[in-house]
Design an enzyme around this catalytic site. Structure first.
Site, PDB file in Angstrom:
ATOM      1  N   LYS A  92       0.843  -1.204   0.000  1.00  0.00           N
ATOM      2  CA  LYS A  92       0.000   0.000   0.000  1.00  0.00           C
ATOM      3  C   LYS A  92       0.874   1.249   0.000  1.00  0.00           C
ATOM      4  O   LYS A  92       1.734   1.416   0.858  1.00  0.00           O
ATOM      5  CB  LYS A  92      -0.918  -0.014   1.211  1.00  0.00           C
ATOM      6  CG  LYS A  92      -1.870  -1.210   1.235  1.00  0.00           C
ATOM      7  CD  LYS A  92      -2.755  -1.224   2.460  1.00  0.00           C
ATOM      8  CE  LYS A  92      -1.971  -1.407   3.735  1.00  0.00           C
ATOM      9  NZ  LYS A  92      -2.804  -1.628   4.918  1.00  0.00           N
ATOM     10  N   THR A 105      -8.141   9.399   9.076  1.00  0.00           N
ATOM     11  CA  THR A 105      -7.805   8.142   8.404  1.00  0.00           C
ATOM     12  C   THR A 105      -7.611   6.989   9.389  1.00  0.00           C
ATOM     13  O   THR A 105      -7.021   5.974   9.036  1.00  0.00           O
ATOM     14  CB  THR A 105      -6.513   8.318   7.585  1.00  0.00           C
ATOM     15  OG1 THR A 105      -5.458   8.760   8.458  1.00  0.00           O
ATOM     16  CG2 THR A 105      -6.714   9.330   6.464  1.00  0.00           C
ATOM     17  N   GLY A 140      -7.995   3.734  11.011  1.00  0.00           N
ATOM     18  CA  GLY A 140      -8.627   2.476  10.644  1.00  0.00           C
ATOM     19  C   GLY A 140      -8.696   2.194   9.150  1.00  0.00           C
ATOM     20  O   GLY A 140      -9.368   1.247   8.737  1.00  0.00           O
ATOM     21  N   THR A 141      -7.984   2.977   8.327  1.00  0.00           N
ATOM     22  CA  THR A 141      -8.058   2.741   6.880  1.00  0.00           C
ATOM     23  C   THR A 141      -7.477   1.378   6.500  1.00  0.00           C
ATOM     24  O   THR A 141      -8.006   0.697   5.626  1.00  0.00           O
ATOM     25  CB  THR A 141      -7.326   3.850   6.102  1.00  0.00           C
ATOM     26  OG1 THR A 141      -6.008   4.013   6.639  1.00  0.00           O
ATOM     27  CG2 THR A 141      -8.068   5.164   6.193  1.00  0.00           C
ATOM     28  N   GLY A 142      -6.376   0.980   7.133  1.00  0.00           N
ATOM     29  CA  GLY A 142      -5.780  -0.316   6.816  1.00  0.00           C
ATOM     30  C   GLY A 142      -6.692  -1.469   7.177  1.00  0.00           C
ATOM     31  O   GLY A 142      -6.850  -2.430   6.404  1.00  0.00           O
ATOM     32  N   CYS A 143      -7.301  -1.396   8.353  1.00  0.00           N
ATOM     33  CA  CYS A 143      -8.262  -2.428   8.774  1.00  0.00           C
ATOM     34  C   CYS A 143      -9.433  -2.491   7.807  1.00  0.00           C
ATOM     35  O   CYS A 143      -9.878  -3.576   7.404  1.00  0.00           O
ATOM     36  CB  CYS A 143      -8.792  -2.126  10.173  1.00  0.00           C
ATOM     37  SG  CYS A 143      -7.540  -1.953  11.452  1.00  0.00           S
TER      38      CYS A 143
END
Length: 474
Positions: free
Chosen positions: A386, A417, A419-422
């Site tokens: 990412k 942003t 929690g964007t990865g989760c």
């Protein structure tokens, strides 16, 4: 066939020329069905000679290729290569799955038939890619076929890990009786080829197939008391995607938008009990893994995923929180790579995590490609590197067994942003659970994430969360 996915089996049309009207060509009728949404075609000819079957198969292959739908030939692996078809379906009294594989080699789709759990397990062991089960409502094309009960069909679906297709007398009026069996699709003959309005028939059946199966996903991660990341973000994402969410909590965190102020890890024994409780009761279509803070929890998770042969495992290697808090020690990182990476279909590290995993500095896209290739070659799982931490864009790289795929994305001006990865990894898992291919699952997940990032939401005094369900009410 290459890139086979179970969505191809959603609405499986089995040809029957007896329904053709005078002057109609089978290829034209099949194209009408494909245009409406049929996802797989099987050419079944019991009486025709080889020359006729080969001619029909060649014509149907050209049509199916235009719609990117597989063509299966019934019983005849010897004609599959000649026609350029994608695979063969062999019945219990036919040539056999292992012999068909020997004749065709790898890269072709092979389906088998089963009327009970024992036959289904045997077909799976022999190398079948999917199983056709029936006749669930009797059959107008086979007079010697016994009806298969929904209880047996459900047992078959629970016993095998390959897709299951129901066949036999299925139409839009009775398909609802198959709800809860766990089938991945239906094979239909007369309700398609005998329909006056074939487009309407296809759409009605597709609608009813969608209503049959509740897709499920399991998140194995830590809890976020502020609701923005971890288990809470995963469950919100899964729910919005129409997927039934289950969770195994690895740690409790005391956190908000400004940082993490405490972590209480669960015991390995308790995590094991959670996973046993889920896998022994409810079928799991996909697994998303997030925060696993110590070696023991990593080992328990890996052992249980192997025990239950978990499919579509998406691993987000959560090492550092958005606020900069360290979430994983070095020995846990090493254990994660050894125990979990080989079980994952996809890992989703951001650039800082990729740098840790590869001991390489990443400054441009060429560095991202080299690092992703290194991880793929080392662990044999696909890698989504990412690029959100790079300035100027939000380009991500998917590196796997096929050509690398870049997903170009604009950087959305939103400081919230958390929690964007989760959210991204959970959305990918949801799409895989629904039967989409890996690249398509990533694309759909990125589109979803971009959509929620565009929704203004300002909560808390730090890096705020996403509004996961905001798009539903706008």
């Amino acid at each position: 066939m290459q890139n086979f996915r179970k969505n191809y089996l959603k609405l499986y049309a089995v040809t029957d020329r007896s329904w053709l009207k005078p002057g109609e060509r089978l290829a034209d009728v099949v194209e009408e069905l494909l245009k409406a949404g049929v996802s797989c075609v099987q050419l079944r000819e019991k009486e025709a000679d080889d020359a006729t079957i080969l001619q029909e198969a060649t014509e149907l292959k050209a049509v199916c290729s235009r719609y990117r739908v597989p063509l299966i030939i019934n019983d005849r692996p010897d004609l599959v290569k000649m026609a350029g078809a994608d695979g063969v379906h062999v019945g219990l009294s036919d040539i056999g799955i292992e012999k068909a594989r020997q004749m065709l080699g790898d890269g072709y789709l092979i389906g088998g038939s089963a009327h009970n759990v024992e036959e289904a397990l045997a077909a799976q062991k022999s190398g079948a890619d999917y199983i056709g089960c029936g006749a669930v409502f009797g059959s107008t094309t086979k007079t010697d076929t016994a009806t298969l009960s929904t209880e047996v069909l459900q047992s078959i679906c629970q016993s095998v890990t390959i897709p299951v297709v129901a066949i036999g007398g299925i139409h839009s009026g009775n398909i609802g009786a198959l709800s809860g069996t766990g089938i991945d699709g239906v094979a239909v003959i007369s309700a398609l080829f005998g329909a006056e309005d074939k487009t309407r028939a296809v759409r009605n059946l597709l609608h009813r197939v969608d209503a049959l199966k509740v897709h499920t996903a399991l998140t194995i991660a830590g809890s976020d008391s502020s609701g923005g990341a971890g288990i809470q973000a995963d469950i919100k994402t899964m729910t919005v995607h129409g997927v039934y969410a289950m969770s195994a909590v690895t740690a409790l965190t005391a956190q908000n938008t400004t940082g993490i102020y405490g972590i209480e890890e669960v015991s390995p024994d308790f995590l094991e009990k959670q996973l046993d409780g889920i896998f022994t009761d409810i079928a799991v279509d996909a697994v998303k893994i997030g925060m696993l803070p110590n070696v023991e929890l990593i080992k328990v998770t890996a052992r249980k995923l192997r025990q239950y042969q978990a499919r579509h495992v998406v691993l987000d290697p959560v090492m550092v929180s958005t606020s900069g808090s360290e979430l994983m020690q070095e020995e846990a990182i090493q254990a994660m790579q050894k125990e979990l990476f080989p079980l994952a279909e996809l890992i989703t590290p951001n650039i800082p995590e990729t740098e840790v995993l590869t001991a390489r500095k990443i400054e441009d896209e060429a560095d991202m490609e080299q690092a992703a290739r290194l991880l793929y070659e080392r662990f044999h799982c696909a890698v989504l590197c990412k690029g959100g931490h790079r300035a100027g864009d939000a380009n991500d790289l998917l590196y796997g067994s096929e050509e690398p795929v870049w997903f170009r994305g604009e950087r959305i001006d939103n400081p919230n942003t958390h929690g964007t990865g989760c959210t991204l990894s959970s959305a990918i898992a949801c799409n895989l659970a629904k039967g989409y291919g890996l690249a398509e699952s990533v694309q759909k997940a990125k589109e979803y994430l971009a959509g929620v990032l565009r929704i203004p939401l300002s909560l808390g005094r730090g890096t705020g969360p996403l509004y996961h369900s905001g798009g539903m009410f706008r």
